[in-house]
Design a protein around this motif. Structure first.
Motif, PDB file in Angstrom:
ATOM      1  N   VAL A 357      -3.662   8.107  -7.551  1.00 54.14           N
ATOM      2  CA  VAL A 357      -4.771   7.896  -6.624  1.00 54.14           C
ATOM      3  C   VAL A 357      -4.827   9.095  -5.694  1.00 54.14           C
ATOM      4  N   HIS A 358      -6.023   9.655  -5.524  1.00 50.36           N
ATOM      5  CA  HIS A 358      -6.175  10.838  -4.670  1.00 50.36           C
ATOM      6  C   HIS A 358      -7.241  10.579  -3.613  1.00 50.36           C
ATOM      7  N   GLY A 359      -7.001  11.022  -2.416  1.00 49.87           N
ATOM      8  CA  GLY A 359      -8.028  11.042  -1.390  1.00 49.87           C
ATOM      9  C   GLY A 359      -7.960   9.963  -0.330  1.00 49.87           C
ATOM     10  N   LEU A 360      -7.022   9.018  -0.438  1.00 48.11           N
ATOM     11  CA  LEU A 360      -7.003   7.925   0.528  1.00 48.11           C
ATOM     12  C   LEU A 360      -6.689   8.423   1.934  1.00 48.11           C
ATOM     13  N   GLU A 361      -5.785   9.372   2.057  1.00 43.67           N
ATOM     14  CA  GLU A 361      -5.466   9.882   3.392  1.00 43.67           C
ATOM     15  C   GLU A 361      -6.663  10.597   4.010  1.00 43.67           C
ATOM     16  N   ARG A 362      -7.461  11.227   3.174  1.00 47.33           N
ATOM     17  CA  ARG A 362      -8.680  11.871   3.666  1.00 47.33           C
ATOM     18  C   ARG A 362      -9.646  10.825   4.223  1.00 47.33           C
ATOM     19  N   VAL A 363      -9.723   9.690   3.544  1.00 47.14           N
ATOM     20  CA  VAL A 363     -10.575   8.602   4.027  1.00 47.14           C
ATOM     21  C   VAL A 363     -10.085   8.118   5.387  1.00 47.14           C
ATOM     22  N   ARG A 364      -8.790   7.877   5.494  1.00 48.10           N
ATOM     23  CA  ARG A 364      -8.245   7.340   6.742  1.00 48.10           C
ATOM     24  C   ARG A 364      -8.354   8.330   7.895  1.00 48.10           C
ATOM     25  N   ALA A 365      -8.454   9.607   7.577  1.00 50.79           N
ATOM     26  CA  ALA A 365      -8.573  10.624   8.628  1.00 50.79           C
ATOM     27  C   ALA A 365     -10.017  10.832   9.072  1.00 50.79           C
ATOM     28  N   ALA A 366     -10.970  10.284   8.317  1.00 53.23           N
ATOM     29  CA  ALA A 366     -12.385  10.460   8.674  1.00 53.23           C
ATOM     30  C   ALA A 366     -12.666   9.751   9.998  1.00 53.23           C
ATOM     31  N   GLY A 367     -13.309  10.415  10.916  1.00 54.03           N
ATOM     32  CA  GLY A 367     -13.517   9.871  12.245  1.00 54.03           C
ATOM     33  C   GLY A 367     -14.385   8.635  12.291  1.00 54.03           C
ATOM     34  N   PHE A 368     -15.200   8.407  11.267  1.00 51.17           N
ATOM     35  CA  PHE A 368     -16.101   7.255  11.268  1.00 51.17           C
ATOM     36  C   PHE A 368     -15.482   6.022  10.615  1.00 51.17           C
ATOM     37  N   VAL A 369     -14.282   6.148  10.028  1.00 53.64           N
ATOM     38  CA  VAL A 369     -13.641   5.033   9.326  1.00 53.64           C
ATOM     39  C   VAL A 369     -12.758   4.248  10.286  1.00 53.64           C
ATOM     40  N   ARG A 370     -12.933   2.930  10.299  1.00 51.95           N
ATOM     41  CA  ARG A 370     -12.104   2.068  11.149  1.00 51.95           C
ATOM     42  C   ARG A 370     -10.945   1.440  10.386  1.00 51.95           C
ATOM     43  N   GLU A 371     -11.138   1.191   9.107  1.00 50.20           N
ATOM     44  CA  GLU A 371     -10.099   0.533   8.313  1.00 50.20           C
ATOM     45  C   GLU A 371     -10.250   0.949   6.863  1.00 50.20           C
ATOM     46  N   ALA A 372      -9.136   1.205   6.193  1.00 56.16           N
ATOM     47  CA  ALA A 372      -9.160   1.528   4.762  1.00 56.16           C
ATOM     48  C   ALA A 372      -7.985   0.842   4.095  1.00 56.16           C
ATOM     49  N   VAL A 373      -8.272   0.130   3.028  1.00 59.64           N
ATOM     50  CA  VAL A 373      -7.253  -0.626   2.295  1.00 59.64           C
ATOM     51  C   VAL A 373      -7.388  -0.316   0.819  1.00 59.64           C
ATOM     52  N   LEU A 374      -6.279   0.001   0.176  1.00 55.99           N
ATOM     53  CA  LEU A 374      -6.263   0.199  -1.270  1.00 55.99           C
ATOM     54  C   LEU A 374      -5.264  -0.783  -1.871  1.00 55.99           C
ATOM     55  N   ARG A 375      -5.756  -1.662  -2.727  1.00 58.86           N
ATOM     56  CA  ARG A 375      -4.893  -2.670  -3.333  1.00 58.86           C
ATOM     57  C   ARG A 375      -4.254  -2.167  -4.627  1.00 58.86           C
ATOM     58  N   ALA A 376      -4.864  -1.184  -5.259  1.00 61.90           N
ATOM     59  CA  ALA A 376      -4.387  -0.703  -6.558  1.00 61.90           C
ATOM     60  C   ALA A 376      -3.280   0.333  -6.379  1.00 61.90           C
ATOM     61  N   ARG A 377      -2.355   0.348  -7.306  1.00 63.18           N
ATOM     62  CA  ARG A 377      -1.246   1.289  -7.291  1.00 63.18           C
ATOM     63  C   ARG A 377      -1.084   1.908  -8.682  1.00 63.18           C
ATOM     64  N   PRO A 378      -0.470   3.096  -8.767  1.00 61.00           N
ATOM     65  CA  PRO A 378      -0.208   3.667 -10.091  1.00 61.00           C
ATOM     66  C   PRO A 378       0.539   2.672 -10.976  1.00 61.00           C
ATOM     67  N   GLY A 379       0.066   2.571 -12.206  1.00 61.26           N
ATOM     68  CA  GLY A 379       0.630   1.616 -13.154  1.00 61.26           C
ATOM     69  C   GLY A 379      -0.190   0.352 -13.297  1.00 61.26           C
ATOM     70  N   ASP A 380      -1.077   0.075 -12.331  1.00 62.63           N
ATOM     71  CA  ASP A 380      -1.908  -1.128 -12.401  1.00 62.63           C
ATOM     72  C   ASP A 380      -2.996  -0.971 -13.454  1.00 62.63           C
ATOM     73  N   ARG A 381      -3.288  -2.064 -14.149  1.00 62.98           N
ATOM     74  CA  ARG A 381      -4.423  -2.091 -15.062  1.00 62.98           C
ATOM     75  C   ARG A 381      -5.695  -2.369 -14.262  1.00 62.98           C
ATOM     76  N   VAL A 382      -6.774  -1.735 -14.653  1.00 65.14           N
ATOM     77  CA  VAL A 382      -8.044  -1.876 -13.948  1.00 65.14           C
ATOM     78  C   VAL A 382      -8.922  -2.864 -14.713  1.00 65.14           C
TER      79      VAL A 382
END
Length: 419
Positions: A357-382
């Motif tokens: 997974v790439h880019g989640l920290e960029r999302v959390r650093a965005a000044g307009f974002v109040r909350e970011a949650v990612l439930r998926a992890r490497p190895g998970d089936r989609v």
């Protein structure tokens, strides 16, 4: 623990809370109520740890077994009466109405609740009140499916008669596409979010061109009060997956008045007599047409968006309505914390197993974002793309204008990638 209700506190029963209904538990605790939660509490229905820490009493029962749930609730009510019973999920609206009727507590009329869970009944009653609904026909096998398509025509939408979360809601443009979509529905053995399965009953209905919105509000003393109108951002067709929401939607005064009048009439037609509603509409040539309505809290974090932009808490209103409380006081608005707010849901179409997974920290650093949650992890089936089960997380944000909110959502759509 601060805020812990006393043993003598009024007791409320919440049936299988999921998603937005977790807010009911926290709101009840904040108001000094003792929460009794009935939940299967296993597998996908296990209560998250932060939620269970706020529960007063947890009853482990399969809420899909209505007889077992009813017997347990009635026994407890006889010893220490509940002040209210609330549905924690779309799938238990009718169950909870029957339980409230049995226990003599505030609730939806049982007949109304049945139509709120069955889309064919819903459309029939709304149409009988003289309101526009999509042209539709029911089907339950290949033969009736062909007859339904002949009545409705193409393009059409195939959808289960009593499901939720966009599960197998599919645009079809011809008989071959309809047959393919129906076979995929029949062969889907995955459960929904509360352990239920599709029964093969479907609607084939008219495809409605135009933007889709949802209307959030509540009914008090026979009148529908609209709190917020939410704009939906949907996936490319043939699916209708909710990729994001923006509160509030941009409607001029005349359009807003038409929407509010139509929703009030829908609530009257279905005898939605108390508590919150979440009404989904398409605007066809500017005129509202019913997709569906639920007598429940909206999912997809829309309750939070609504409170951010209006200052009104729908969970607080629901608690008041279903416990015989003071609804007008519960509906008093606090100070909004944003002019506009939105949510973007992360998906990974075409990915079967997540490697990275790439880019989640960029999302959390965005000044307009109040909350970011990612439930998926490497190895998970989609899960296959197309309904709520394929959403892997979300980001919630605020904005000063509607245009800025749309730009934020579009930016978030490109920030997180899955390999």
């Amino acid at each position: 623990m601060p805020g812990t209700p006393s043993p003598a506190a009024p007791r409320v029963l919440i049936v299988e809370p999921t998603s937005s209904a977790f807010g009911l538990i926290h709101e009840a605790r904040a108001r000094g109520l003792h929460t009794v939660v009935a939940s299967h509490d296993q597998g996908d229905r296990r209560l998250p740890d932060p939620v269970r820490d706020s529960v007063g009493t947890l009853l482990q029962v399969d809420c899909n077994d209505e007889a077992a749930l009813g017997a347990l609730a009635a026994g407890l009510h006889a010893r220490t009466p509940f002040t209210g019973v609330l549905s924690g999920d779309e799938f238990y609206v009718a169950t909870t109405a029957r339980l409230a009727d049995r226990l003599g507590l505030p609730g939806l009329p049982v007949r109304s609740a049945a139509a709120l869970r069955d889309k064919a009944l819903m459309r029939a009653r709304v149409a009988a009140a003289g309101l526009r609904v999509p042209r539709y026909a029911e089907a339950a096998d290949a033969g009736t499916l062909t007859a339904a398509a002949a009545l409705v025509g193409f393009p059409a939408v195939l959808k289960p008669a009593a499901s939720a979360g966009s599960i197998h809601v599919t645009r079809v443009d011809d008989a071959a596409g309809l047959d393919r979509a129906y076979r995929e529905l029949l062969h889907d053995t995955r459960p929904d979010d509360v352990g239920g399965y599709l029964d093969g009953r479907v609607l084939v209905e008219e495809y409605l061109p135009g933007p889709e919105i949802s209307v959030e509000g509540y009914v008090h003393q026979g009148r529908a009060v609209v709190v917020s109108v939410t704009g939906k951002i949907l996936s490319p067709e043939p699916h209708f997956l909710e990729i994001g929401h923006i509160a509030q939607a941009e409607l001029d005064d005349a359009a807003r008045e038409r929407v509010e009048s139509y929703v009030d009439a829908v609530c009257r037609a279905l005898d939605v007599s108390l508590g919150p509603f979440h009404c989904e509409l398409r605007l066809v040539g500017g005129e509202p047409v019913l997709v569906e309505i639920g007598a429940r809290l909206p999912g997809g974090r829309v309750t939070v968006l609504t409170e951010w932009v209006t200052g009104i808490s729908l969970p607080r209103i629901m608690l008041a309505a279903y416990t015989g409380g003071d609804v007008p006081s519960a509906a008093v608005a606090g100070a909004p914390s944003a002019k506009y707010a939105g949510v973007h849901n992360f998906t990974a179409p075409g990915t079967e197993v997540i490697q990275a997974v790439h880019g989640l920290e960029r999302v959390r650093a965005a000044g307009f974002v109040r909350e970011a949650v990612l439930r998926a992890r490497p190895g998970d089936r989609v899960p296959p793309f197309g309904d709520f089960r394929c959403r892997l997380g979300f980001a919630m944000f605020t904005a000063d204008t509607h245009a800025e909110a749309l730009a934020h959502q579009a930016a978030l759509a490109g920030m997180v990638t899955f390999a």
